[in-house]
Structures are given as C-alpha cells and as structure tokens.
Design a protein around this motif. Structure first.
Motif, PDB file in Angstrom:
ATOM      1  N   LEU A   5       0.845  -1.197   0.000  1.00  0.00           N
ATOM      2  CA  LEU A   5       0.000   0.000   0.000  1.00  0.00           C
ATOM      3  C   LEU A   5       0.876   1.242   0.000  1.00  0.00           C
ATOM      4  N   ASP A   6       0.333   2.330  -0.498  1.00  0.00           N
ATOM      5  CA  ASP A   6       0.983   3.633  -0.390  1.00  0.00           C
ATOM      6  C   ASP A   6       0.313   4.380   0.755  1.00  0.00           C
ATOM      7  N   ARG A   7       1.072   4.645   1.810  1.00  0.00           N
ATOM      8  CA  ARG A   7       0.477   5.278   2.993  1.00  0.00           C
ATOM      9  C   ARG A   7      -0.147   6.628   2.673  1.00  0.00           C
ATOM     10  N   ARG A   8       0.353   7.308   1.643  1.00  0.00           N
ATOM     11  CA  ARG A   8      -0.165   8.626   1.311  1.00  0.00           C
ATOM     12  C   ARG A   8      -1.599   8.563   0.795  1.00  0.00           C
ATOM     13  N   ASP A   9      -2.015   7.398   0.253  1.00  0.00           N
ATOM     14  CA  ASP A   9      -3.397   7.262  -0.230  1.00  0.00           C
ATOM     15  C   ASP A   9      -4.406   7.349   0.910  1.00  0.00           C
ATOM     16  N   PHE A  10      -3.931   7.121   2.136  1.00  0.00           N
ATOM     17  CA  PHE A  10      -4.832   7.136   3.297  1.00  0.00           C
ATOM     18  C   PHE A  10      -4.439   8.234   4.296  1.00  0.00           C
ATOM     19  N   SER A  11      -3.648   9.193   3.828  1.00  0.00           N
ATOM     20  CA  SER A  11      -3.224  10.336   4.664  1.00  0.00           C
ATOM     21  C   SER A  11      -2.526   9.879   5.941  1.00  0.00           C
ATOM     22  N   ILE A  12      -1.749   8.824   5.829  1.00  0.00           N
ATOM     23  CA  ILE A  12      -0.980   8.321   6.972  1.00  0.00           C
ATOM     24  C   ILE A  12       0.407   8.961   6.954  1.00  0.00           C
ATOM     25  N   GLY A  13       0.740   9.680   8.003  1.00  0.00           N
ATOM     26  CA  GLY A  13       2.049  10.318   8.090  1.00  0.00           C
ATOM     27  C   GLY A  13       2.239  11.436   7.083  1.00  0.00           C
ATOM     28  N   ASP A  14       1.193  12.204   6.837  1.00  0.00           N
ATOM     29  CA  ASP A  14       1.314  13.310   5.882  1.00  0.00           C
ATOM     30  C   ASP A  14       2.333  14.351   6.338  1.00  0.00           C
ATOM     31  N   ASN A  15       2.583  14.410   7.642  1.00  0.00           N
ATOM     32  CA  ASN A  15       3.547  15.379   8.157  1.00  0.00           C
ATOM     33  C   ASN A  15       4.988  14.958   7.884  1.00  0.00           C
ATOM     34  N   ILE A  16       5.178  13.721   7.367  1.00  0.00           N
ATOM     35  CA  ILE A  16       6.520  13.242   7.024  1.00  0.00           C
ATOM     36  C   ILE A  16       6.534  12.996   5.524  1.00  0.00           C
ATOM     37  N   ALA A  17       6.969  13.995   4.795  1.00  0.00           N
ATOM     38  CA  ALA A  17       6.902  13.939   3.346  1.00  0.00           C
ATOM     39  C   ALA A  17       8.121  13.276   2.720  1.00  0.00           C
ATOM     40  N   GLU A  18       9.198  13.079   3.511  1.00  0.00           N
ATOM     41  CA  GLU A  18      10.425  12.517   2.963  1.00  0.00           C
ATOM     42  C   GLU A  18      10.390  10.994   3.085  1.00  0.00           C
ATOM     43  N   GLU A  19      10.539  10.311   1.949  1.00  0.00           N
ATOM     44  CA  GLU A  19      10.526   8.847   1.974  1.00  0.00           C
ATOM     45  C   GLU A  19      11.719   8.294   2.718  1.00  0.00           C
ATOM     46  N   SER A  20      12.822   9.055   2.783  1.00  0.00           N
ATOM     47  CA  SER A  20      13.991   8.579   3.516  1.00  0.00           C
ATOM     48  C   SER A  20      13.724   8.483   5.013  1.00  0.00           C
TER      49      SER A  20
END
Length: 406
Positions: A368-383
């Motif tokens: 899954l892509d966590r961004r599709d469910f607004s999970i951790g939107d405050n952490i935009a860096e994949e690293s």
C-alpha cells in the motif's frame, strides 16, 4: 604516573577508566532524556529524535564496554583503603554505592541493548556490527522485561551517582581530606589504612539488583507468546452465504523507517469468506475482512503508529476490506475496496490457494501507499518514512458448508 594501583594511590589507568566512564554515562543519560522528550510532529523533528536515540544507544554501548574493562581492571588491583575506616556507617555507604555503581554501569546499558535487540523500531545503533544480540529473540516479553529493568536501573544509577557526587563534595568541602584528590591527575601519594574486604556491601548491592530483575520478571508475563492467529470470526455480516471459517492466520506489515525495516502485525481481525472452487460468471466468491487497528504491534514505534498523525486508531478503530474473488494467471486475486482511516481506495490482493479436502491455505502479499490514506502526511520525505507499506497475509480456513457450485 604509575599504571597500577597501590595502597597509597590510584594508578593512571584506573583514573582514566573512572573519568571516561563518568563522561560516557552522563552523556548517555543526557542524550536519553533529550531524545525521550523530543517532538516528532514533522519529518525533521522525527529525524532529529531518531538521531538522538541512535547516539544515546551508541554511547550507552560504549559506556557498557568501558565499564566491563574498568571492572576487570579493578578486580585485579589492590585498591587504596578508606581514609576514615573508623566511620563504619559512612564506610558501609561508600562501599555499597561503589558496588551499586558497578552493577548499574553494566545492567543499565546492557538492558537497553537487550531491549533494542528484542524489538523492532527506528534509531539504529551507529556501528557496523548489526542490531541484534546472540540468544536475544525478537520478543515482546523480552523487550518489556528489558525495558522495565532499564528504567528501574536508571533510577538506581541516577540516585547512586548523586550520592557518589555528594560524598565526594563532603570529603572535599567539609572533611577537607584527600578522598577526591586521590582520583585527580597528580602524582602524590595519599597514605591510608590497608583496604579491607567487606562482604556485606556487595551482597546488599547484589540483593538490590536481584530485586529489580525479579520485579521486572513479575511485571512481565512469561507465558508463551500466543500464535499469530486471527480473531474468532465475527457474527455473520451481510454476506450470510460465507462457507469457510478462518482457523488461524497472520496479518503482518513492514515499513521502512530511516532505511531500516520495521515489522509488526495486527493481533485482531476476522474474515467472512464465500468461496466456490468452480467460478460462476467469472467470480469464485467474495471476502469481507475487518481489522482492529488498535491491535497493531509495531515494535518500539507502536504508540507512534497508532497516533493521530498516522493510523489514528482512536478515531478510526476499524479497517474494512471487501472484495470479489476472481481468477488470475497464477492463483487468484481479491479485487475490491479498502476503507482505512476515513478513506477508501481500490485494492487488488493477489494470492495463492491450496485446498486439501475441507482445509484451505492462503498466502498473499501487496504493498500500500500510505499517502493514499493520509498516513504520516507530516513526514513527506521517503527517507524518513517509506511510502510503501508491505502487507503479508496468510490464513488457514475450513469448509463449513458443502460447495453447491462444485
């Protein structure tokens, strides 16, 4: 300055070990407190918190190894005696603090290391020797025990350090004797009475540490960890035709945090499954799966993962996956919708299935892509926190009704 100790002075190696150990322990304590209270609302803050914890763990291991060398050196030496052995209560307190400190210098960092090795989470140790320990399994029970001992040991360590410092200041400012000066880098001898071996202080210190470990053991359940099983299926839902009963299974997930994989699982979930080995109108049946989000365990970052910035378990306690079971080139695919954290997204779950009589074994995996469910939107860096979350699903089910389509 002589390397070895005598009855009149501490040698240069003992003094070096003393001040180096003090520096490492105080640094580890300061870093641990700073990291524990650091915010993690944004990606930058989370990265800073992880870095502080990594340095704390690394310095703690350095303190542990230095303490071991110090203790091995100390037991091989003839240490100077006390300047005031006639003060029996003070002498007992000094020896007790000495042995408590020796225990704390080993037990506190070692328990922290065991906790790190037994769990999964962010903030790796900054060295190339790996993150695990021999004979330490990935176990919540071991992790909780080590965490309890680490915390209680820290309290003993902090209290003993304060008592040690207070005693040194008393000797320097009130008694005005040479107790503190004997540990300073100078060459002078400080004659004292011959040291005596007292058995009561080390026994008392050993009793304190045994009590701490026993308390940690009693506060932690040592029952065998339960198999990773699905919860008993919920009462029949809208799919009253379900003809398979889930007996056991796992719903595991893996995410990358600061380049390290963190794995966990959902302990409570149920599935209503209708499956026919012969397809009708291109469909083999239907599945409805409910997952209890608060049942997630994800190592040392469980609380963070369940918080409002991530899975928001309190506001959205249930995830629901409904899908049709369709044939695929290899195996099958469950094609439907996942409702999670207030959002709905289409989802395909490819899986394999083996049926032996009335028993079926299923294995599936998807990302899954966590961004599709607004999970951790405050952490935009994949690293800092990977976008992809891998789910691994396996289950064993038994047939509860004849397959009318076969």
């Amino acid at each position: 300055m002589p390397l070895q100790d005598t009855t009149a002075r501490y040698g240069s190696l003992t003094k070096t070990f003393h001040w180096l150990t003090a520096l490492l322990i105080l640094s580890a304590i300061g870093l641990g407190l700073l990291a524990e209270n650091a915010a993690y609302a944004t990606g930058d803050e989370l990265a800073r918190k992880a870095t502080l914890f990594s340095i704390h763990k690394t310095v703690g291991i350095a303190a542990f190894l230095t303490a071991l060398l110090r203790i091995l050196w100390a037991v091989s030496q003839t240490r100077p005696g006390l300047l005031h052995p006639e003060r029996r209560l003070e002498a007992f307190a000094a020896h007790l603090a000495h042995w408590l400190l020796y225990g704390a210098m080993v037990i506190v960092p070692l328990s922290g290391w065991v906790h790190h090795a037994a769990t999964t989470g962010f903030a790796p140790i900054l060295w190339p020797l790996g993150q695990s320990l021999p004979f330490v399994p990935k176990s919540e029970t071991v992790s909780e025990l080590a965490s309890t001992v680490h915390y209680l040991g820290f309290l003993i360590l902090a209290g003993t350090i304060l008592a040690h410092v207070a005693g040194a200041l008393k000797h320097a400012l009130i008694d005005r004797d040479d107790t503190l000066r004997r540990m300073l880098p100078q060459r002078a001898d400080f004659p004292a009475t011959a040291p005596r071996r007292h058995i009561l202080p080390p026994l008392a210190a050993a009793a304190v540490w045994a009590g701490i470990i026993a308390f940690g053991a009693m506060s932690t359940s040592f029952a065998p960890e339960a198999p990773q099983q699905a919860a008993a299926p919920a009462p029949a839902t809208s799919d009253s035709a379900a003809n398979w009963q889930v007996e056991s299974g796992t719903l595991a997930l893996t995410v990358s945090q600061f380049g390290s994989e963190v794995s966990g699982r959902f302990e409570t979930w149920d599935a209503q499954i209708t499956f026919h080995e012969t397809a009708t109108n291109g469909s083999h049946g239907r599945v409805e799966t409910r997952v209890s989000i608060p049942s997630l365990t994800l190592g040392s970052v469980t609380d963070q993962a369940l918080g409002p910035d991530f899975l928001a378990a309190e506001a959205h306690p249930t995830a629901l996956f409904t899908a049709d079971i369709l044939p695929a080139e290899t195996g099958y695919i469950a094609r439907g919708t996942l409702a999670l954290r207030g959002a709905e997204q289409p989802l395909d779950l490819p899986f394999t299935l083996e049926i032996d009589g009335d028993t079926a074994t299923m294995q599936g995996e998807l990302t899954l892509d966590r961004r599709d469910f607004s999970i951790g939107d405050n952490i935009a860096e994949e690293s800092s926190l990977g976008f992809g979350v891998r789910l691994d699903i396996s289950l064993t089910a038994t047939r509860t009704a004849p397959d009318a389509n076969s």
